[in-house]
Design a protein around this motif. Sequence first.
Motif, short mmCIF file in Angstrom:
data_model
loop_
_atom_site.label_atom_id
_atom_site.label_comp_id
_atom_site.label_asym_id
_atom_site.label_seq_id
_atom_site.Cartn_x
_atom_site.Cartn_y
_atom_site.Cartn_z
N LEU A 413 0.83 -1.34 0.08
CA LEU A 413 -0.14 0.12 -0.07
C LEU A 413 0.87 1.34 -0.04
O LEU A 413 0.58 2.32 -0.59
N ALA A 414 2.08 1.21 0.59
CA ALA A 414 3.05 2.47 0.56
C ALA A 414 3.40 2.48 -0.63
O ALA A 414 3.45 3.49 -1.09
N GLU A 415 3.72 1.54 -1.38
CA GLU A 415 4.24 1.50 -2.83
C GLU A 415 3.35 2.13 -3.80
O GLU A 415 3.70 2.82 -4.80
N ARG A 416 1.86 1.89 -3.49
CA ARG A 416 0.85 2.15 -4.52
C ARG A 416 0.17 3.34 -3.97
O ARG A 416 -0.96 3.73 -4.30
N LYS A 417 0.60 4.04 -2.87
CA LYS A 417 -0.39 4.98 -2.21
C LYS A 417 -0.95 6.03 -2.97
O LYS A 417 -1.88 6.68 -2.85
N ASN A 418 -0.09 6.40 -4.13
CA ASN A 418 -0.58 7.42 -4.96
C ASN A 418 -1.21 7.17 -6.41
O ASN A 418 -1.40 8.00 -7.24
N MET A 419 -1.41 5.67 -6.35
CA MET A 419 -1.90 5.23 -7.79
C MET A 419 -3.66 5.36 -7.17
O MET A 419 -4.15 4.92 -6.28
N ALA A 433 -8.81 -3.03 1.37
CA ALA A 433 -10.09 -3.20 1.97
C ALA A 433 -9.93 -3.48 3.44
O ALA A 433 -10.45 -2.94 4.01
N ILE A 434 -9.00 -4.53 3.56
CA ILE A 434 -8.85 -4.83 5.03
C ILE A 434 -8.21 -3.70 5.89
O ILE A 434 -8.35 -3.51 6.96
N ALA A 435 -7.11 -3.32 5.21
CA ALA A 435 -6.29 -1.92 5.74
C ALA A 435 -7.47 -0.97 6.32
O ALA A 435 -7.47 -0.20 7.29
#
Length: 523
Positions: A413-419, A433-435
């Motif tokens: 999620l950190a890697e994809r945070k701006n996607m 969804a879980i996060a």
Amino acid sequence: MLLRLDEVQRHFGGVHAVDGVTLDVEKGAIQGLIGPNGAGKTTLVNVITGYVPFQSGSAWLESDQLAGLSAHRVAGLGIARTFQNIRLFKDLSAAENVIVGMHSRRRDDTLAQLGTVPAFRRDQRARVNEAHRLMEVAGLDPGEVGHRPAGTLPYGDQRRLEIARALALQPRLLILDEPAAGMNPSEKQGIRELIERLNEDGLTILLIDHDMQLVMGVCTRVAVLNFGRKIADGTPQEVSTDPGVIKAYLGTGSEREVSSAPGATGVEEVAAEVQAAAATKRSVEPSNAILDVRNLSISYGSVNAVRGASLRVAAGEVVALIGANGAGKTTILSALSGLIKASSGTAVFDGLDLTTAKPSAIVRHGLAHVPEGREILGRQTVLENLELATWARRDRAATATEIAAVMKRFPILAERKNMRAGTLSGGEAQILAIARGLLAKPRLLLLDEPSLGLAPQMVDQVFAAIAEIHRDGTTILLVEQNALRALGIADRAYVIETGQILLSGSGDDLLHNPAVRRAYLGG
């Protein structure tokens, strides 16, 4: 060749979702397309069908060039598809959903609909009759489900309805994206028979599914993607034993040697491991419960979806709710989170009456729901999805710290945070969804089909995350189609059949109980 792809590329920033894929689909074949979550399968389908523009490369449907065409023009050429996450018009009837699929081959009759033109009435009757015929082809009873809102159908029937709608296009190529996701073995066999029957009638099919037994059993050829690139292409036997494919699914450093990709052969070894773990779970129903459900009944019109269900969950437990599609599992979770109202019975969570409370009050009381299908906001970024989960809290610094902690727990999620969240793979979307659910700081977390449509490697990661969440003290009520995995992680479990709780017990008891086989395996 019916479909030809040549060096197709589609990147999202630094993510090479589709990276130079070349693929041929022979006319009249059933072509498989597999790969781990995030491999680029659905993105490739989105490019082919015009939902996402080509970045480079070319594609032809026989002599028709596809690059640069919008989705409706691609559909008009004869490419129909279903979706990984069901995309029905939930408030329209099942028959109306199928009629919508006929739009590209029907003339505009808007003016006729405003009047009482006899020709229009005849044409409308013909459309309804054809919709009913296509529903029968897909294995649905139009007399029973044709008039029902699509959103009220059991999950498996919604999958079949999507196929019926795609067939209404009269396609030359049918692309099926995870058609068997979330189905039990007998339902998967029905989907396999449907695919084979459609192919025997001359339809070319491109099949994407994580069920390796389905893909290897029904496809004539299989292509494999990993990190956006095609790593294998051949017969099912060649692909299932390809070292690169095995590595893609299992990763490096696996502790045991395997001769085929996960799921391509039997599951006896995995079942034995899960059964051994489940045998250590306790089966005594708790006297003190944080969640107490008694005689809960829920109806959709004349359809009794849940009939007198009772269950209890103690603080600190993982409790699984298993059963066939349409048994009422998702309906129970929706009622517990306040999304639908029960017709009778009680449901109390730590003193709060869930049958009368608003969803917002239920969340504030400490119950969070991660729904089937994930329901993330696709146009928002990953970070924005997480921020929205904390919008009601005033301490911005504290929420920022919590979001950072969640992204540390789930580095992807950190890697994809701006996607945009809509560009994530199925597994990444499930983690999001879980996060998002965890950011509500739940004392009770409802998880609905967390492994739905995921590759074996990603299923392992999701269940590892669930185990970690449980170790941190969160109580979990888990609905899961993968009964072996659910019973392996659960302290206790309930089996539901046609809206009724059939029995409960420890994992080992339920795995070997004939009633479970009847309720879950369908026979």
